[in-house]
Design an enzyme around this catalytic site. Structure first.
Site, PDB file in Angstrom:
ATOM      1  N   ILE A 211      33.744  31.810  43.631  1.00 44.58           N
ATOM      2  CA  ILE A 211      33.435  32.238  44.994  1.00 44.58           C
ATOM      3  C   ILE A 211      33.491  33.762  45.139  1.00 44.58           C
ATOM      4  O   ILE A 211      32.553  34.363  45.684  1.00 44.58           O
ATOM      5  CB  ILE A 211      34.346  31.521  46.015  1.00 44.58           C
ATOM      6  CG1 ILE A 211      33.977  30.040  46.084  1.00 44.58           C
ATOM      7  CG2 ILE A 211      34.219  32.165  47.401  1.00 44.58           C
ATOM      8  CD1 ILE A 211      34.890  29.216  46.980  1.00 44.58           C
ATOM      9  N   GLU A 230      45.057  42.988  45.261  1.00 49.41           N
ATOM     10  CA  GLU A 230      46.118  42.790  44.272  1.00 49.41           C
ATOM     11  C   GLU A 230      45.548  42.702  42.865  1.00 49.41           C
ATOM     12  O   GLU A 230      46.231  42.993  41.894  1.00 49.41           O
ATOM     13  CB  GLU A 230      46.934  41.549  44.592  1.00 49.41           C
ATOM     14  CG  GLU A 230      46.162  40.251  44.483  1.00 49.41           C
ATOM     15  CD  GLU A 230      46.882  39.080  45.105  1.00 49.41           C
ATOM     16  OE1 GLU A 230      46.778  37.975  44.550  1.00 49.41           O
ATOM     17  OE2 GLU A 230      47.543  39.263  46.147  1.00 49.41           O
TER      18      GLU A 230
END
Length: 422
Positions: A211, A230
């Site tokens: 995705i 992150e």
């Protein structure tokens, strides 16, 4: 600091000690293999880490008497051990992991590090994974490092000095590669819907998987995007080289790709090597909600295992079976939700591989809520976008049924009425 062999480096580890491993592509495999080779001499050594790439030899069933993994995030190689009770799971926001070490809640006897050899000034780069390493190194009684000539030299808050190191070995072992798999039609449609929600000048949190890769493909006509995340993978390199990402409109760390760790192919590792555009920072910075909300157009894109009709998001378990971890989802969903023009997006296929709807009337028994219904703003499937912020329970249920798979909508609508939501 002394340079020794791998066997000598781990010879001081004793039974019932606790060690921390650097995570993801930077898993210190030479030191880990040397420790596992000593398994017959050891009992109940706790091995703490986030997701680590590679085979994870300490997680094999026959290692159970010798090593006990304490997972801060459950990677694929640790799922069986956790499911069988041979490993433990510690739920924690990724932003809080450094505090666990600094506060002594996870005391460390040793930390295994995978870093570049020291430069002329005695500094070693932590390469592809900074995450919670500075806190682990500060708190550990012994710091053991692989001086790895194959590790890319990343910049930012990525450096440790030889004065912080007790023992080191020399090796030439490339970071683990993690290519993104094929992108299917479902993921492609989800990516297109998500991309429509991303304005020019937005700052992205975009992880790994089909995705995020599909979303990156659909962002090619955007301008002046930035990155504060992150972790990132090859998809970000594609957008930088296409001129889509330049970070020129970020409110802080302008022009920089800010991340705590990296995972992808050799192309990614070559791109970040000595690249001033890439700024590595610990997770208590990248995942700090205060920092995240400072980007006015912050767009956080996260995934889910299931979402119920009230908007509760399950992301770390399948029923009672623990699957991954809390990670940074809540850090970014809340931070993006608080940004003045932010977008907090949960994106998932409407159906699981077995044909079950992932939009559900009630969460499966044992499933844990990672993101609460009050935090969720936007949910996307291949069938469209459901905006939940400010909506009543009845309105949320109707919106989520509208993006469920058509085969599941009638059943969900009946369950909605039975639950007095409609």
């Amino acid at each position: 600091m002394r340079i020794v062999t791998a066997a000598e480096a781990v010879s001081g580890i004793t039974s019932r000690q606790q060690i921390y491993l650097q995570c993801a592509a930077a898993t210190p495999s030479v030191l880990l293999d040397a420790l596992v080779a000593r398994a017959p001499e050891l009992e109940d050594v706790s091995v703490v880490h986030l997701h680590c790439e590679g085979p994870g030899p300490h997680l094999a069933p026959e290692m159970a008497p010798h090593f006990r993994h304490r997972a801060l995030f459950i990677g694929p190689n640790a799922r069986r051990a956790v499911a069988e009770g041979r490993a433990d799971y510690i739920p924690a926001f990724l932003s809080d992991v450094p505090r666990l070490f600094d506060a002594g809640l996870l005391p460390l006897d040793a930390v295994f590090v995978n870093a570049t050899p020291p430069d002329a000034h005695g500094f070693c780069s932590l390469g592809t994974s900074v995450e919670a390493m500075h806190a682990a190194i500060r708190s550990a009684r012994q710091v053991i490092v692989q001086f790895n000539t194959a590790m890319p030299r990343t910049l930012g808050d990525s450096f440790i000095h030889v004065s912080q190191i007790d023992l080191a070995i020399e090796c030439d072992v490339p970071p683990y590669e993690h290519p993104v798999g094929p992108i299917g039609d479902v993921e492609r449609r989800i990516g297109e819907y998500v991309a429509e929600l991303v304005p020019d000048g937005a700052t992205l949190q975009l992880g790994i998987g089909a995705i995020p890769a599909a979303t990156a493909l659909a962002l090619r006509d955007k301008r002046d995007l930035g990155v504060h995340t992150e972790m990132f993978t090859d998809s970000i390199v594609d957008l930088v080289e296409a001129g889509v990402i330049n970070g020129s409109r970020k409110e802080r760390n302008r022009g920089k790709l800010v991340t705590a760790f990296l995972m992808g192919t050799k192309r990614l590792y070559d791109f970040v090597d000595d690249n001033p555009m890439v700024e590595m920072r610990p997770v208590d910075f990248t995942n700090d909600t205060h920092v995240i909300r400072s980007f006015s157009r912050m767009v956080a894109i996260n995934s889910a295992i299931e979402v119920d009709l009230t908007g509760q998001v399950v992301a770390d378990s399948i029923g009672h079976r623990l699957y991954s971890g809390v990670g940074g989802q809540m850090d970014f969903i809340r931070g993006a939700g608080l940004a003045s023009e932010g977008r907090a997006i949960i994106a998932l296929p409407s159906m699981a591989r077995g044909g079950q709807s992932r939009i559900v009337a009630s969460l499966h028994e044992g499933a844990g809520v990672v993101t609460t219904r009050a935090h969720v703003r936007t949910v996307v499937t291949e069938w469209g976008v459901a905006e939940l912020f400010g909506k009543s329970m009845r309105e949320r249920a109707a919106a989520l049924i509208g993006i469920a798979h058509p085969d599941a909508r009638d059943t969900l609508a009946a369950e909605m009425r039975a639950g007095h939501l409609g």
